[in-house]
Design a protein around this motif. Structure first.
Motif, mmCIF file in Angstrom:
data_model
loop_
_atom_site.group_PDB
_atom_site.id
_atom_site.type_symbol
_atom_site.label_atom_id
_atom_site.label_comp_id
_atom_site.label_asym_id
_atom_site.label_seq_id
_atom_site.Cartn_x
_atom_site.Cartn_y
_atom_site.Cartn_z
ATOM 1 N N GLU A 104 42.632 25.177 40.175
ATOM 2 C CA GLU A 104 41.527 25.493 39.271
ATOM 3 C C GLU A 104 40.189 25.526 39.987
ATOM 4 O OE1 GLU A 104 39.828 24.132 34.863
ATOM 5 O OE2 GLU A 104 41.308 22.887 35.932
ATOM 6 N N THR A 132 48.857 31.500 32.556
ATOM 7 C CA THR A 132 48.794 30.087 32.901
ATOM 8 C C THR A 132 48.969 29.908 34.403
ATOM 9 O OG1 THR A 132 51.172 29.746 32.551
ATOM 10 C CG2 THR A 132 49.700 29.400 30.664
ATOM 11 N N ASN A 133 48.512 28.771 34.875
ATOM 12 C CA ASN A 133 48.477 28.491 36.300
ATOM 13 C C ASN A 133 48.597 26.989 36.480
ATOM 14 O OD1 ASN A 133 47.992 28.733 39.093
ATOM 15 N ND2 ASN A 133 46.475 30.346 38.776
ATOM 16 N N HIS A 175 47.228 24.276 33.592
ATOM 17 C CA HIS A 175 47.978 23.252 32.864
ATOM 18 C C HIS A 175 48.962 22.585 33.819
ATOM 19 C CE1 HIS A 175 46.555 24.862 28.998
ATOM 20 N NE2 HIS A 175 46.851 26.070 29.450
ATOM 21 N N HIS A 183 40.501 30.576 42.708
ATOM 22 C CA HIS A 183 41.627 29.825 42.132
ATOM 23 C C HIS A 183 42.833 29.820 43.058
ATOM 24 C CE1 HIS A 183 39.366 29.295 38.530
ATOM 25 N NE2 HIS A 183 39.438 30.547 38.145
ATOM 26 N N GLU A 224 42.457 36.267 32.721
ATOM 27 C CA GLU A 224 41.849 35.035 32.227
ATOM 28 C C GLU A 224 42.832 33.906 32.527
ATOM 29 O OE1 GLU A 224 40.969 35.539 28.117
ATOM 30 O OE2 GLU A 224 39.769 37.352 28.442
ATOM 31 N N TRP A 225 42.435 32.984 33.405
ATOM 32 C CA TRP A 225 43.320 31.920 33.847
ATOM 33 C C TRP A 225 43.174 30.672 32.993
ATOM 34 C CZ3 TRP A 225 47.061 33.193 36.952
ATOM 35 C CH2 TRP A 225 46.885 34.179 37.928
ATOM 36 N N GLU A 226 44.293 30.013 32.746
ATOM 37 C CA GLU A 226 44.321 28.691 32.127
ATOM 38 C C GLU A 226 45.145 27.777 33.022
ATOM 39 O OE1 GLU A 226 45.764 28.493 28.176
ATOM 40 O OE2 GLU A 226 44.329 29.945 27.370
ATOM 41 N N ARG A 254 45.908 36.974 29.629
ATOM 42 C CA ARG A 254 45.724 35.531 29.761
ATOM 43 C C ARG A 254 46.987 34.929 30.379
ATOM 44 N NH1 ARG A 254 42.106 31.940 27.702
ATOM 45 N NH2 ARG A 254 41.169 33.585 26.431
ATOM 46 N N SER A 286 52.709 33.623 33.556
ATOM 47 C CA SER A 286 52.341 32.498 34.407
ATOM 48 C C SER A 286 52.543 32.876 35.871
ATOM 49 C CB SER A 286 53.195 31.270 34.062
ATOM 50 O OG SER A 286 52.740 30.120 34.744
ATOM 51 N N ARG A 330 51.151 32.573 25.830
ATOM 52 C CA ARG A 330 50.328 33.255 26.811
ATOM 53 C C ARG A 330 51.147 34.392 27.387
ATOM 54 N NH1 ARG A 330 47.840 30.279 24.254
ATOM 55 N NH2 ARG A 330 46.282 28.728 24.889
ATOM 56 N N ALA A 378 52.705 24.879 31.583
ATOM 57 C CA ALA A 378 52.296 26.247 31.923
ATOM 58 C C ALA A 378 53.460 27.216 31.741
ATOM 59 C CB ALA A 378 51.776 26.295 33.354
#
Length: 253
Positions: free
Chosen positions: A36, A26-27, A64, A41, A60-62, A24, A81, A78, A69
């Motif tokens: 996003e 962050t992005n 923020h 992405h 798995e991207w999140e 996982r 990043s 996480r 992030a």
């Protein structure tokens, strides 16, 4: 009962294996590299995802705000990043990958505006617009902080381009691919035709995946990522993906 217990145990083992094969990250928003709602992405996210996929790992991207992030990854909330500049402070907190891509900042100006430069000191008589939060390189940042450069910081690249087109400023430094993405998304062909950029880059940098030193297993994970990244590069796909975002860059310096 034994059958149920065995099924539950196998299910838990299966979940553990599945979890071990995902990461996982962050992005943030930096089109066309990251975003996003962009295809894959963004091109940088695509490179990261496909490099991991070659090692059997799913990303798995999140998404923020950038500060959040990075902080989430730094704290180990996480795994890591993407993508970031490398520096000594980040090396202390993260495992830093091999370069994922290169970023090149160029100085945009209106066509017909007489302008040349070789070093940052040559820019001191110019009216410059910059985007808040952007780092334009050590020499530029120091000259801005000392007052040697007049830089009007605005909230977005779009606003900066509008000031440039309106003649309120003379120069706007921005990553070339990012700049063209903004121009093609928010400006007409007639507006784009009024602009050009200087052939000398203000700064060029490699961008990296950061994996938190707080997360167990990340030391091995960064090695697997680098191996997948090398495989992806040798396949020619990274060059292909980066070429695809350069194709609209039709303004001549």
């Amino acid at each position: 009962m034994r059958t149920l217990l065995l099924s539950a145990l196998l299910s838990l083992i299966g979940c553990g294996l599945a979890a071990a094969q995902s990461v996982r990250l962050t992005n943030g928003e930096w089109p066309p590299y990251l975003g996003e709602h962009l295809p894959h992405h963004g091109v940088a996210s695509r490179i990261v995802s496909e490099a991991f996929a070659l090692q059997g790992i799913m990303v798995e991207w999140e998404f923020h705000p950038w500060a959040r992030a990075l902080l989430m990854a730094k704290k180990g909330q996480r795994a890591g990043s993407a993508v970031w500049l490398n520096n000594s402070e980040r090396e202390a907190k993260f495992f830093v990958s091999d370069p994922v891509m290169e970023s090149g900042y160029y100085i945009f100006h209106r066509k017909g505006y007489s302008f040349d430069w070789a070093q940052v000191a040559d820019l001191q008589s110019q009216r410059i617009v910059g985007t808040r939060g952007y780092d334009y390189g050590k020499a530029f940042q120091q000259a801005e902080a000392s007052g040697q450069l007049r830089v009007n910081r605005v909230t977005s690249d779009e606003t900066a381009f509008r000031q440039l087109l309106a003649g309120r400023v003379d120069l706007f430094p921005v990553d070339k691919a990012v700049g063209f993405d903004v121009l093609y998304q928010h400006f007409s062909a007639a507006e784009r035709a009024q602009l050009s950029f200087h052939h000398t880059p203000l700064r060029t940098d490699s961008m990296h995946l950061l994996l938190s030193r707080q997360v167990p297993g990340n030391a091995q994970l960064i090695k697997r990522f680098n191996l997948g990244l090398q495989q992806l590069r040798e396949s020619g796909k990274i060059a292909q993906y980066l070429l695809e975002i350069q194709q609209p860059l039709s303004l001549s310096p």
